[in-house]
Design a protein around this motif. Structure first.
Motif, PDB file in Angstrom:
ATOM      1  N   ARG A  93      -1.931 -14.347  75.681  1.00  0.00           N
ATOM      2  CA  ARG A  93      -0.867 -13.359  75.846  1.00  0.00           C
ATOM      3  C   ARG A  93      -0.517 -13.318  77.326  1.00  0.00           C
ATOM      4  O   ARG A  93      -1.369 -13.035  78.165  1.00  0.00           O
ATOM      5  CB  ARG A  93      -1.304 -11.978  75.363  1.00  0.00           C
ATOM      6  N   PHE A  94       0.747 -13.611  77.645  1.00  0.00           N
ATOM      7  CA  PHE A  94       1.181 -13.700  79.031  1.00  0.00           C
ATOM      8  C   PHE A  94       2.530 -13.014  79.176  1.00  0.00           C
ATOM      9  O   PHE A  94       3.497 -13.365  78.496  1.00  0.00           O
ATOM     10  CB  PHE A  94       1.288 -15.172  79.453  1.00  0.00           C
ATOM     11  N   LYS A  95       2.575 -12.002  80.040  1.00  0.00           N
ATOM     12  CA  LYS A  95       3.800 -11.238  80.289  1.00  0.00           C
ATOM     13  C   LYS A  95       4.408 -10.737  78.984  1.00  0.00           C
ATOM     14  O   LYS A  95       5.596 -10.916  78.702  1.00  0.00           O
ATOM     15  CB  LYS A  95       4.812 -12.074  81.077  1.00  0.00           C
ATOM     16  N   ASN A  96       3.521 -10.133  78.162  1.00  0.00           N
ATOM     17  CA  ASN A  96       3.928  -9.523  76.881  1.00  0.00           C
ATOM     18  C   ASN A  96       4.476 -10.527  75.874  1.00  0.00           C
ATOM     19  O   ASN A  96       5.213 -10.152  74.955  1.00  0.00           O
ATOM     20  CB  ASN A  96       4.959  -8.413  77.115  1.00  0.00           C
ATOM     21  N   GLN A  97       4.114 -11.788  76.040  1.00  0.00           N
ATOM     22  CA  GLN A  97       4.513 -12.811  75.080  1.00  0.00           C
ATOM     23  C   GLN A  97       3.287 -13.557  74.557  1.00  0.00           C
ATOM     24  O   GLN A  97       2.304 -13.722  75.280  1.00  0.00           O
ATOM     25  CB  GLN A  97       5.474 -13.825  75.718  1.00  0.00           C
ATOM     26  N   ILE A  98       3.360 -13.993  73.300  1.00  0.00           N
ATOM     27  CA  ILE A  98       2.332 -14.862  72.746  1.00  0.00           C
ATOM     28  C   ILE A  98       2.642 -16.290  73.162  1.00  0.00           C
ATOM     29  O   ILE A  98       3.731 -16.810  72.869  1.00  0.00           O
ATOM     30  CB  ILE A  98       2.270 -14.738  71.211  1.00  0.00           C
ATOM     31  N   VAL A  99       1.683 -16.921  73.851  1.00  0.00           N
ATOM     32  CA  VAL A  99       1.873 -18.267  74.385  1.00  0.00           C
ATOM     33  C   VAL A  99       0.806 -19.178  73.791  1.00  0.00           C
ATOM     34  O   VAL A  99      -0.361 -18.791  73.676  1.00  0.00           O
ATOM     35  CB  VAL A  99       1.783 -18.263  75.924  1.00  0.00           C
ATOM     36  N   ILE A 100       1.229 -20.377  73.395  1.00  0.00           N
ATOM     37  CA  ILE A 100       0.344 -21.322  72.710  1.00  0.00           C
ATOM     38  C   ILE A 100       0.366 -22.654  73.430  1.00  0.00           C
ATOM     39  O   ILE A 100       1.423 -23.121  73.867  1.00  0.00           O
ATOM     40  CB  ILE A 100       0.797 -21.524  71.243  1.00  0.00           C
ATOM     41  N   GLN A 101      -0.813 -23.283  73.533  1.00  0.00           N
ATOM     42  CA  GLN A 101      -0.903 -24.631  74.089  1.00  0.00           C
ATOM     43  C   GLN A 101      -1.408 -25.585  73.028  1.00  0.00           C
ATOM     44  O   GLN A 101      -2.424 -25.330  72.370  1.00  0.00           O
ATOM     45  CB  GLN A 101      -1.830 -24.673  75.302  1.00  0.00           C
ATOM     46  N   SER A 102      -0.691 -26.682  72.858  1.00  0.00           N
ATOM     47  CA  SER A 102      -1.087 -27.712  71.891  1.00  0.00           C
ATOM     48  C   SER A 102      -0.725 -29.072  72.451  1.00  0.00           C
ATOM     49  O   SER A 102       0.438 -29.309  72.825  1.00  0.00           O
ATOM     50  CB  SER A 102      -0.372 -27.495  70.551  1.00  0.00           C
ATOM     51  N   GLU A 103      -1.717 -29.946  72.556  1.00  0.00           N
ATOM     52  CA  GLU A 103      -1.539 -31.304  73.080  1.00  0.00           C
ATOM     53  C   GLU A 103      -0.834 -31.306  74.435  1.00  0.00           C
ATOM     54  O   GLU A 103       0.058 -32.117  74.696  1.00  0.00           O
ATOM     55  CB  GLU A 103      -0.777 -32.181  72.075  1.00  0.00           C
ATOM     56  N   LYS A 121       5.951 -20.717  72.867  1.00  0.00           N
ATOM     57  CA  LYS A 121       5.897 -19.256  72.810  1.00  0.00           C
ATOM     58  C   LYS A 121       6.467 -18.787  71.480  1.00  0.00           C
ATOM     59  O   LYS A 121       7.241 -19.490  70.829  1.00  0.00           O
ATOM     60  CB  LYS A 121       6.674 -18.619  73.966  1.00  0.00           C
ATOM     61  N   TYR A 122       6.045 -17.607  71.081  1.00  0.00           N
ATOM     62  CA  TYR A 122       6.562 -17.008  69.846  1.00  0.00           C
ATOM     63  C   TYR A 122       7.755 -16.138  70.195  1.00  0.00           C
ATOM     64  O   TYR A 122       7.673 -15.264  71.070  1.00  0.00           O
ATOM     65  CB  TYR A 122       5.479 -16.183  69.169  1.00  0.00           C
ATOM     66  N   ASP A 123       8.865 -16.388  69.507  1.00  0.00           N
ATOM     67  CA  ASP A 123      10.084 -15.594  69.697  1.00  0.00           C
ATOM     68  C   ASP A 123      10.164 -14.579  68.559  1.00  0.00           C
ATOM     69  O   ASP A 123      10.496 -14.958  67.420  1.00  0.00           O
ATOM     70  CB  ASP A 123      11.314 -16.496  69.697  1.00  0.00           C
ATOM     71  N   PRO A 124       9.876 -13.308  68.817  1.00  0.00           N
ATOM     72  CA  PRO A 124       9.876 -12.313  67.728  1.00  0.00           C
ATOM     73  C   PRO A 124      11.263 -12.008  67.163  1.00  0.00           C
ATOM     74  O   PRO A 124      11.375 -11.512  66.056  1.00  0.00           O
ATOM     75  CB  PRO A 124       9.279 -11.066  68.399  1.00  0.00           C
ATOM     76  N   LEU A 125      12.303 -12.343  67.922  1.00  0.00           N
ATOM     77  CA  LEU A 125      13.664 -12.075  67.434  1.00  0.00           C
ATOM     78  C   LEU A 125      14.026 -12.980  66.272  1.00  0.00           C
ATOM     79  O   LEU A 125      14.736 -12.583  65.339  1.00  0.00           O
ATOM     80  CB  LEU A 125      14.679 -12.240  68.578  1.00  0.00           C
ATOM     81  N   VAL A 126      13.541 -14.229  66.310  1.00  0.00           N
ATOM     82  CA  VAL A 126      13.827 -15.188  65.242  1.00  0.00           C
ATOM     83  C   VAL A 126      12.606 -15.436  64.373  1.00  0.00           C
ATOM     84  O   VAL A 126      12.700 -16.124  63.348  1.00  0.00           O
ATOM     85  CB  VAL A 126      14.392 -16.508  65.800  1.00  0.00           C
ATOM     86  N   GLY A 127      11.436 -14.929  64.812  1.00  0.00           N
ATOM     87  CA  GLY A 127      10.210 -15.119  64.055  1.00  0.00           C
ATOM     88  C   GLY A 127       9.717 -16.554  64.027  1.00  0.00           C
ATOM     89  O   GLY A 127       9.150 -16.999  63.032  1.00  0.00           O
ATOM     90  N   GLU A 128       9.893 -17.257  65.151  1.00  0.00           N
ATOM     91  CA  GLU A 128       9.519 -18.668  65.209  1.00  0.00           C
ATOM     92  C   GLU A 128       8.794 -18.990  66.505  1.00  0.00           C
ATOM     93  O   GLU A 128       8.968 -18.307  67.529  1.00  0.00           O
ATOM     94  CB  GLU A 128      10.759 -19.568  65.106  1.00  0.00           C
ATOM     95  N   ILE A 129       7.996 -20.081  66.478  1.00  0.00           N
ATOM     96  CA  ILE A 129       7.375 -20.629  67.670  1.00  0.00           C
ATOM     97  C   ILE A 129       8.324 -21.663  68.249  1.00  0.00           C
ATOM     98  O   ILE A 129       8.781 -22.575  67.552  1.00  0.00           O
ATOM     99  CB  ILE A 129       6.010 -21.248  67.334  1.00  0.00           C
ATOM    100  N   VAL A 130       8.625 -21.522  69.532  1.00  0.00           N
ATOM    101  CA  VAL A 130       9.599 -22.410  70.182  1.00  0.00           C
ATOM    102  C   VAL A 130       8.996 -22.968  71.465  1.00  0.00           C
ATOM    103  O   VAL A 130       8.058 -22.413  72.041  1.00  0.00           O
ATOM    104  CB  VAL A 130      10.916 -21.662  70.498  1.00  0.00           C
ATOM    105  N   LEU A 131       9.574 -24.084  71.927  1.00  0.00           N
ATOM    106  CA  LEU A 131       9.147 -24.680  73.186  1.00  0.00           C
ATOM    107  C   LEU A 131       9.620 -23.834  74.365  1.00  0.00           C
ATOM    108  O   LEU A 131      10.693 -23.231  74.313  1.00  0.00           O
ATOM    109  CB  LEU A 131       9.729 -26.101  73.322  1.00  0.00           C
TER     110      LEU A 131
END
Length: 207
Positions: A182-192, A197-207
């Motif tokens: 969790r970074f600056k109130n955002q869910i952040v994910i690292q893969s490969e 990051k997760y965009d709650p407005l669209v409900g999707e994980i985006v680059l």
């Protein structure tokens, strides 16, 4: 900066460190250690794999292979029998309430006015949870080391899952050993090596 080298090898691999009342505690794959007069001492009765040592609500809590313990002087008091306490995260907007990822799911901890810890398992999460992040005070993200990412909506008292969304290889290039933050109130994910990051407005994980 002070460095300490264990020439005996008994300390093993250190996973976590906590400080309380000027005492430094170390959790390793062989147990709990602490410094006394600049000498490393073993905490008797703590044999086993320790994943987590934290100072929480003025207590030192230890996530151990056999459960979770509170350090009380020179004694270990078992707080939970649920094996393998990986990590504690504080519940936003709630005082003295925490969630803990374990070998078999997620536990809720609440410290009562008496000083006792009340612990319960959250229904609907039944796999190892090594990483936890809060999106808001009822929505948590959990990373499984080979099944990928999960987003859980919990009920009001955080006792059970109301809704679950799983994210797999249709979203991420690789779901093995995904890192979650969790970074600056955002869910952040690292893969490969890539960050998402997760965009709650669209409900999707985006680059």
């Amino acid at each position: 900066i002070t460095f300490y080298t264990d020439h005996t090898g008994s300390l093993g691999t250190v996973h976590d460190v906590a400080i309380k009342d000027r005492t430094t505690y170390l959790g390793s794959n062989t147990g709990i250690y602490y410094f006394k007069d600049d000498e490393l001492e073993f905490f008797e009765g703590s044999q086993g794999h320790v994943w987590d040592v934290e100072t929480i609500a003025n207590d030192v809590l230890v996530g151990h292979n056999t459960g979770t313990f509170r350090l009380e002087g020179d004694r270990l008091q078992k707080v939970s029998n649920r094996a393998g306490g990986y990590q504690f995260v504080k519940v936003p907007e709630r005082s003295n309430v925490f969630l803990q990822g374990t070998y078999t799911g997620v536990s809720k901890y609440e410290k009562e006015a008496s000083g006792k810890w009340d612990t319960n398992s959250i229904l609907g999460i039944d796999f190892p949870v090594k990483q936890l992040c809060f999106e808001d005070n009822r929505t948590i993200w959990a990373a499984h080391h080979y099944k990928g990412l999960f987003r859980f909506k919990l009920n009001e008292n955080l006792s059970a899952v109301e809704d679950k969304i799983a994210f797999g290889t249709n979203v991420l290039p690789n779901i093995y050993n995904v890192k979650l933050y969790r970074f600056k109130n955002q869910i952040v994910i690292q893969s490969e090596g890539k960050w998402y990051k997760y965009d709650p407005l669209v409900g999707e994980i985006v680059l």
